[in-house]
Design a protein around this motif. Sequence first.
Motif, mmCIF file in Angstrom:
data_model
loop_
_atom_site.group_PDB
_atom_site.id
_atom_site.type_symbol
_atom_site.label_atom_id
_atom_site.label_comp_id
_atom_site.label_asym_id
_atom_site.label_seq_id
_atom_site.Cartn_x
_atom_site.Cartn_y
_atom_site.Cartn_z
ATOM 1 N N ALA A 229 3.532 -11.821 -8.162
ATOM 2 C CA ALA A 229 2.910 -10.514 -8.382
ATOM 3 C C ALA A 229 1.817 -10.252 -7.347
ATOM 4 O O ALA A 229 1.639 -9.114 -6.892
ATOM 5 N N PHE A 230 1.102 -11.287 -6.971
ATOM 6 C CA PHE A 230 0.035 -11.135 -5.982
ATOM 7 C C PHE A 230 0.592 -10.610 -4.654
ATOM 8 O O PHE A 230 0.092 -9.624 -4.099
ATOM 9 N N VAL A 231 1.661 -11.241 -4.151
ATOM 10 C CA VAL A 231 2.193 -10.778 -2.863
ATOM 11 C C VAL A 231 2.886 -9.417 -3.027
ATOM 12 O O VAL A 231 2.809 -8.566 -2.152
ATOM 13 N N GLN A 232 3.494 -9.196 -4.184
ATOM 14 C CA GLN A 232 4.146 -7.897 -4.393
ATOM 15 C C GLN A 232 3.125 -6.765 -4.462
ATOM 16 O O GLN A 232 3.316 -5.700 -3.868
ATOM 17 N N GLY A 233 2.030 -7.002 -5.174
ATOM 18 C CA GLY A 233 0.989 -5.971 -5.302
ATOM 19 C C GLY A 233 0.433 -5.602 -3.938
ATOM 20 O O GLY A 233 0.244 -4.421 -3.619
ATOM 21 N N SER A 234 0.170 -6.611 -3.123
ATOM 22 C CA SER A 234 -0.360 -6.349 -1.782
ATOM 23 C C SER A 234 0.645 -5.525 -0.971
ATOM 24 O O SER A 234 0.291 -4.511 -0.357
ATOM 25 N N ALA A 235 1.900 -5.949 -1.016
ATOM 26 C CA ALA A 235 2.936 -5.248 -0.240
ATOM 27 C C ALA A 235 3.127 -3.816 -0.750
ATOM 28 O O ALA A 235 3.314 -2.885 0.037
ATOM 29 N N ASP A 236 3.066 -3.627 -2.051
ATOM 30 C CA ASP A 236 3.248 -2.273 -2.606
ATOM 31 C C ASP A 236 2.116 -1.343 -2.184
ATOM 32 O O ASP A 236 2.334 -0.153 -1.923
ATOM 33 N N LEU A 237 0.895 -1.878 -2.112
ATOM 34 C CA LEU A 237 -0.217 -1.057 -1.633
ATOM 35 C C LEU A 237 -0.020 -0.674 -0.174
ATOM 36 O O LEU A 237 -0.192 0.480 0.214
ATOM 37 N N VAL A 238 0.375 -1.666 0.632
ATOM 38 C CA VAL A 238 0.554 -1.399 2.067
ATOM 39 C C VAL A 238 1.632 -0.342 2.273
ATOM 40 O O VAL A 238 1.490 0.556 3.103
ATOM 41 N N ARG A 239 2.699 -0.423 1.483
ATOM 42 C CA ARG A 239 3.811 0.533 1.654
ATOM 43 C C ARG A 239 3.573 1.861 0.942
ATOM 44 O O ARG A 239 4.424 2.740 0.978
ATOM 45 N N GLY A 240 2.444 1.985 0.244
ATOM 46 C CA GLY A 240 2.126 3.252 -0.412
ATOM 47 C C GLY A 240 2.843 3.458 -1.729
ATOM 48 O O GLY A 240 2.894 4.576 -2.243
ATOM 49 N N ARG A 241 3.381 2.372 -2.319
ATOM 50 C CA ARG A 241 4.057 2.533 -3.628
ATOM 51 C C ARG A 241 3.046 2.738 -4.740
ATOM 52 O O ARG A 241 3.390 3.178 -5.833
ATOM 53 N N VAL A 242 1.811 2.327 -4.472
ATOM 54 C CA VAL A 242 0.690 2.644 -5.363
ATOM 55 C C VAL A 242 -0.466 2.954 -4.423
ATOM 56 O O VAL A 242 -0.575 2.356 -3.353
ATOM 57 N N THR A 243 -1.283 3.921 -4.809
ATOM 58 C CA THR A 243 -2.346 4.328 -3.894
ATOM 59 C C THR A 243 -3.656 3.636 -4.254
ATOM 60 O O THR A 243 -3.842 3.191 -5.392
ATOM 61 N N SER A 244 -4.533 3.536 -3.275
ATOM 62 C CA SER A 244 -5.869 3.012 -3.521
ATOM 63 C C SER A 244 -6.829 3.674 -2.558
ATOM 64 O O SER A 244 -6.542 3.748 -1.354
ATOM 65 N N PRO A 245 -7.991 4.126 -3.061
ATOM 66 C CA PRO A 245 -8.976 4.713 -2.152
ATOM 67 C C PRO A 245 -9.507 3.673 -1.166
ATOM 68 O O PRO A 245 -10.135 4.043 -0.185
ATOM 69 N N ALA A 246 -9.244 2.384 -1.410
ATOM 70 C CA ALA A 246 -9.803 1.334 -0.554
ATOM 71 C C ALA A 246 -8.808 0.810 0.477
ATOM 72 O O ALA A 246 -9.122 -0.125 1.210
ATOM 73 N N LEU A 247 -7.619 1.391 0.552
ATOM 74 C CA LEU A 247 -6.627 0.898 1.520
ATOM 75 C C LEU A 247 -7.153 1.123 2.945
ATOM 76 O O LEU A 247 -7.481 2.246 3.309
ATOM 77 N N PRO A 248 -7.247 0.050 3.767
ATOM 78 C CA PRO A 248 -7.866 0.209 5.090
ATOM 79 C C PRO A 248 -6.909 0.726 6.155
ATOM 80 O O PRO A 248 -6.772 0.121 7.195
ATOM 81 N N GLY A 249 -6.252 1.828 5.922
ATOM 82 C CA GLY A 249 -5.343 2.408 6.912
ATOM 83 C C GLY A 249 -4.261 3.174 6.190
ATOM 84 O O GLY A 249 -4.148 3.086 4.965
ATOM 85 N N PRO A 250 -3.452 3.931 6.951
ATOM 86 C CA PRO A 250 -2.374 4.691 6.305
ATOM 87 C C PRO A 250 -1.265 3.749 5.832
ATOM 88 O O PRO A 250 -1.087 2.671 6.401
ATOM 89 N N PRO A 251 -0.510 4.132 4.802
ATOM 90 C CA PRO A 251 0.599 3.282 4.354
ATOM 91 C C PRO A 251 1.613 3.074 5.466
ATOM 92 O O PRO A 251 1.758 3.914 6.348
ATOM 93 N N GLY A 252 2.286 1.938 5.454
ATOM 94 C CA GLY A 252 3.277 1.641 6.484
ATOM 95 C C GLY A 252 4.018 0.368 6.139
ATOM 96 O O GLY A 252 3.853 -0.168 5.040
ATOM 97 N N ASP A 253 4.792 -0.119 7.093
ATOM 98 C CA ASP A 253 5.617 -1.289 6.843
ATOM 99 C C ASP A 253 4.827 -2.592 6.909
ATOM 100 O O ASP A 253 5.257 -3.618 6.380
ATOM 101 N N ALA A 254 3.687 -2.548 7.613
ATOM 102 C CA ALA A 254 2.852 -3.744 7.730
ATOM 103 C C ALA A 254 1.422 -3.300 8.036
ATOM 104 O O ALA A 254 1.202 -2.200 8.538
ATOM 105 N N LEU A 255 0.483 -4.173 7.711
ATOM 106 C CA LEU A 255 -0.921 -3.885 7.979
ATOM 107 C C LEU A 255 -1.472 -5.033 8.817
ATOM 108 O O LEU A 255 -1.548 -6.169 8.347
ATOM 109 N N VAL A 256 -1.800 -4.720 10.063
ATOM 110 C CA VAL A 256 -2.367 -5.740 10.954
ATOM 111 C C VAL A 256 -3.845 -5.420 11.105
ATOM 112 O O VAL A 256 -4.211 -4.376 11.648
ATOM 113 N N LEU A 257 -4.689 -6.294 10.611
ATOM 114 C CA LEU A 257 -6.119 -5.993 10.581
ATOM 115 C C LEU A 257 -6.770 -6.317 11.922
ATOM 116 O O LEU A 257 -6.261 -7.159 12.676
ATOM 117 N N PRO A 258 -7.884 -5.649 12.218
ATOM 118 C CA PRO A 258 -8.566 -5.907 13.484
ATOM 119 C C PRO A 258 -8.871 -7.395 13.635
ATOM 120 O O PRO A 258 -9.293 -8.042 12.676
#
Length: 386
Positions: A229-258
Motif C-alpha cells: 500500500a505504501f508504494v501504491q499510495g506514492s505511485a497513485d499520488l504521482v500519477r494523479g489518481r488522488v490529489t494532494s495540495p502537497a504534491l511537489p510537481g504536476p502529476p506524471g509517470d514519474a517524479l524525479v526530485l531535485p
Amino acid sequence: MSEAILLVGGQGTRLRPLTSHIPKPLLPVAGVPFLTHQLARAAAAGVTRVILATSYLAELFEAEYGNGARLGLELEYVTEESALGTGGAIRNAARRLRSAPSDPVLVLNGDILSGVDIAALRAHHRLTGADVTLQLKRVGDPRAFGLVPTDEGGRVTAFLEKPQTPEEIITDQINAGCYVFTRSVIDRIPPDRVVSVERETFPELLATDAQVRGVVDDTYWLDLGTPAAFVQGSADLVRGRVTSPALPGPPGDALVLPGARVHPAAVLSGGTVVSPGAVIEEGAVVEGSVVMTGAHIAPGATVHASAVGRHAQVGPGTSLEATVVGDGAHVEEGNELPPGVRIACGARMAPYSVRLSAAPTPCATEHTAVRPTSGARGTARPATTA
Ligand code: GDD
Ligand code: MG
C-alpha cells in the motif's frame, strides 16, 4: 478556529524495516513525508491548529515541522511516555485543545491517503448534531479493519474491530480512520491509561445511545500501513489518481526530485519517485517504486513495486519485485528476488545469492551467503547459490 488531532504514534510494524528509523507518517510518499499530504489537506479544509499525538520516534516530528508555519498551521506536539493506544492518545492530546465543549474536533489516523472532503464531513456533523461522525469506506475484504454497520438514517449500529470469524463480517463498510468528535465526547474518554478508540470508546458510546453517525465516502482511500500500500499510495499520488495540495510537481509517470540523477537510457514509469541524491543508472527499469534519498540503482537492474531505502544499493542486473530494501542494504549483482522479500537495514546480499532463473555461471566452490544484520521477520535468510 478549527482544530484537529492527528494520531502518529504507531510503530509501523508492518512496514519494517522502512520504519526502523523513520516513523510511518514521515516516510516519503510522492516526494514529501506522508504526513505533509494529510496536514496540507486539513489546512485546505480550514483546519488551523493541529495536535500531533506522538509516541514512537516522537522527536522526529517536531524536527520536520517545527511550529507548522510553513504549512500555514499552528502545530503542537504531545508525546506519550508509553503508547496509550488510539483512544488514550486522543484523550491525552485533547489537553492541548482550545475548542469549546460543543465544538467539532477532527481526528485522523496518520496513515490514510484519501480524497475525503473534510469540510463536508464537519458540516454533516454539525447539521445532524452527532456526538461522533465517522468517515466510512466500502471495501471488498474488510477483515483488516473496523467494521461499521449503519441503519438507513446513517446511525452507526455496531463497531467491530478486526473481525476474527466469517460470521462477524456483517458489513462491507469499514472505519476509514477519519472522525469528527464533539469535543466534550473526547473529554469523557478515561485519562492516563491505554484506551482503544475502536475496541472500547466506540462500542461504549453505542451502548450509551450516543449519536454516532457514519458517512460513506466513495473517493480514493488507502491505508498505507503495508509495503504494497505504501508504494501504491506514492505511485497513485504521482500519477494523479488522488490529489494532494502537497504534491511537489504536476502529476506524471514519474517524479524525479531535485538532486536526483537519472541516466537518459533508464526507464521510469508507473508513478516512480526518485529522491534527492538517488542515482538510476543506464538501462535500469524502475516501475511504480519509491527510491529513497541517496539510493543507487545499477545498470540493467529492474525494480518493480518496491521501496528502496535510504542509501541502499541495487546491483547490476538485479531484479526486485514488491521488495522492501532497508536503509543502507546492498543487494549486489544478479539477484532475482521473489515478491514480498524484506531486506534488513545494512544487510549485504552477495552477487547471485537468490535466483528464480538459472544462474549464468556454475556454482562457485566458495559458499556465498546473505548476512542480514538483524533478524526482522521476513528478512532474507542465508542462502546458497541457486
Ligand atoms: N499517539 C498514538 N499512540 N498513536 C497511535 C497509537 C498510540 O498508542 N497506536 C496507533 N496509533 C496511530 C497510528 O500511528 C496510526 O496513525 C493510527 O493510530 C491507526 O493505527 P494503525 O496501527 O494504522 O491501525 P490499523 O490500520 O490497524 O486500524 C485502524 O485504521 C483502520 C483504517 O485504516 C483502525 O482505526 C481501524 O478501525 C480502521 O478501519
Ligand atoms: Mg493503519
